[in-house]
Design an enzyme around this catalytic site. Sequence first.
Site, PDB file in Angstrom:
ATOM      1  N   HIS A   1       0.845  -1.194   0.000  1.00 60.48           N
ATOM      2  CA  HIS A   1       0.000   0.000   0.000  1.00 60.48           C
ATOM      3  C   HIS A   1       0.881   1.244   0.000  1.00 60.48           C
ATOM      4  O   HIS A   1       2.050   1.171   0.352  1.00 60.48           O
ATOM      5  CB  HIS A   1      -0.804   0.096   1.304  1.00 60.48           C
ATOM      6  CG  HIS A   1      -1.677  -1.059   1.604  1.00 60.48           C
ATOM      7  ND1 HIS A   1      -3.034  -1.024   1.443  1.00 60.48           N
ATOM      8  CD2 HIS A   1      -1.395  -2.287   2.103  1.00 60.48           C
ATOM      9  CE1 HIS A   1      -3.565  -2.175   1.818  1.00 60.48           C
ATOM     10  NE2 HIS A   1      -2.596  -2.962   2.226  1.00 60.48           N
ATOM     11  N   TYR A   2       0.285   2.401  -0.316  1.00 61.98           N
ATOM     12  CA  TYR A   2       0.869   3.643   0.171  1.00 61.98           C
ATOM     13  C   TYR A   2      -0.059   4.191   1.238  1.00 61.98           C
ATOM     14  O   TYR A   2      -1.247   3.858   1.281  1.00 61.98           O
ATOM     15  CB  TYR A   2       1.166   4.634  -0.941  1.00 61.98           C
ATOM     16  CG  TYR A   2       0.043   5.220  -1.767  1.00 61.98           C
ATOM     17  CD1 TYR A   2      -1.125   5.724  -1.192  1.00 61.98           C
ATOM     18  CD2 TYR A   2       0.178   5.331  -3.147  1.00 61.98           C
ATOM     19  CE1 TYR A   2      -2.119   6.294  -1.968  1.00 61.98           C
ATOM     20  CE2 TYR A   2      -0.822   5.889  -3.925  1.00 61.98           C
ATOM     21  CZ  TYR A   2      -1.968   6.377  -3.329  1.00 61.98           C
ATOM     22  OH  TYR A   2      -2.946   6.940  -4.094  1.00 61.98           O
ATOM     23  N   THR A   3       0.533   5.049   2.102  1.00 64.07           N
ATOM     24  CA  THR A   3      -0.255   5.540   3.234  1.00 64.07           C
ATOM     25  C   THR A   3      -1.294   6.577   2.807  1.00 64.07           C
ATOM     26  O   THR A   3      -2.360   6.671   3.420  1.00 64.07           O
ATOM     27  CB  THR A   3       0.668   6.161   4.305  1.00 64.07           C
ATOM     28  OG1 THR A   3       1.574   7.068   3.644  1.00 64.07           O
ATOM     29  CG2 THR A   3       1.459   5.084   5.024  1.00 64.07           C
TER      30      THR A   3
ATOM     31  N   GLU B   1       2.443  -0.958   4.578  1.00 64.89           N
ATOM     32  CA  GLU B   1       2.135   0.430   4.212  1.00 64.89           C
ATOM     33  C   GLU B   1       3.443   1.159   3.909  1.00 64.89           C
ATOM     34  O   GLU B   1       4.383   1.140   4.710  1.00 64.89           O
ATOM     35  CB  GLU B   1       1.418   1.148   5.365  1.00 64.89           C
ATOM     36  CG  GLU B   1      -0.024   0.712   5.560  1.00 64.89           C
ATOM     37  CD  GLU B   1      -0.998   1.355   4.558  1.00 64.89           C
ATOM     38  OE1 GLU B   1      -0.562   2.203   3.743  1.00 64.89           O
ATOM     39  OE2 GLU B   1      -2.182   0.984   4.600  1.00 64.89           O
TER      40      GLU B   1
ATOM     41  N   HIS C   1      -2.585  -2.948  -3.339  1.00 70.31           N
ATOM     42  CA  HIS C   1      -3.961  -2.780  -2.878  1.00 70.31           C
ATOM     43  C   HIS C   1      -4.906  -2.579  -4.067  1.00 70.31           C
ATOM     44  O   HIS C   1      -6.011  -3.116  -4.096  1.00 70.31           O
ATOM     45  CB  HIS C   1      -4.032  -1.586  -1.920  1.00 70.31           C
ATOM     46  CG  HIS C   1      -5.243  -1.577  -1.042  1.00 70.31           C
ATOM     47  ND1 HIS C   1      -5.546  -0.535  -0.208  1.00 70.31           N
ATOM     48  CD2 HIS C   1      -6.245  -2.484  -0.899  1.00 70.31           C
ATOM     49  CE1 HIS C   1      -6.677  -0.809   0.432  1.00 70.31           C
ATOM     50  NE2 HIS C   1      -7.121  -1.977   0.028  1.00 70.31           N
TER      51      HIS C   1
ATOM     52  N   ASP D   1      -3.499   2.460  -4.824  1.00 68.22           N
ATOM     53  CA  ASP D   1      -2.168   2.311  -4.229  1.00 68.22           C
ATOM     54  C   ASP D   1      -1.582   0.910  -4.416  1.00 68.22           C
ATOM     55  O   ASP D   1      -2.328  -0.049  -4.565  1.00 68.22           O
ATOM     56  CB  ASP D   1      -2.209   2.686  -2.731  1.00 68.22           C
ATOM     57  CG  ASP D   1      -3.156   1.827  -1.898  1.00 68.22           C
ATOM     58  OD1 ASP D   1      -4.305   1.607  -2.318  1.00 68.22           O
ATOM     59  OD2 ASP D   1      -2.728   1.369  -0.832  1.00 68.22           O
TER      60      ASP D   1
HETATM   61 ZN   LIG Z   1      -4.084   0.652   0.649  1.00 68.64          ZN
END
Ligand SMILES: [Zn+2]
Length: 239
Positions: free
Chosen positions: A24-26, A89, A131, A141
């Site tokens: 993911h990215y935050t 993340e 994600h 993301d």
């Molecule tokens: Zn995510």
Amino acid sequence: MEFIEAPSPNFEPRKGPPDMIVLHYTGMRTGEEALARLRDPQAKVSSHYMVEEDGRVFRLVPEERRAWHAGRSFWKGETDINGVSVGVEIVNPGHEFGYRPFPDAQVAAVIALVADIRTRWSVDDSRIVGHADVAPDRKEDPGELFPWKRLAEAGHGLWVEPPAAPGAPLGEGEEGAGVFALQAGLTRLGYDCAPSGRFDEHTAAVIRAFQRHWRQERVDGIADGETRARLIGLLRAAA
Ligand SMILES: [Zn+2]
């Protein structure tokens, strides 16, 4: 591998060992803000790890527990992605707050972390995804700037080099055997894209997710010849 312990209360037991990794990215302005949210009992979200832009890795939830990072999602028929995955993340403001390249130190830390996770659990290359891959209608993301190719060159995840790829593009509104075959291929790779032969809005979202991961130069939801050729190459690599 060195971790900074930053326990989150947001987890529950899992039914079995994880066999997937979801990146993911935050999507928040700063890493501190994201870390606070991932540890906030009110927020009811978490991940197993968070990787800062300088390469520091925070450990929030033990891998043996089910963290809450993927939400409603799907990969290869599995809908409880939280139940079967380790969630990572990666700090980046994301498309909403100023999407920017992931720094070298951060990418190196993500690669080391994925390698480390794979020493403990059996995770196939075809089950290391973003994600957006597992929730294409809702999520973008970690997005088209994440260097999936570099991760694959380090031995983690599927990748295919751009093949020569003629062929007419397929886009929203089209129907027929070509669309059916495309959807069947996407389903085989893992996406939630049951073949109907109709290139609908959801199919376009899946194509965008695919492009963010495997055809990053062009994220437009249109299955041009090269997008389709890469899909075929990945299915061969995964077989
Ligand atoms: Zn995510």
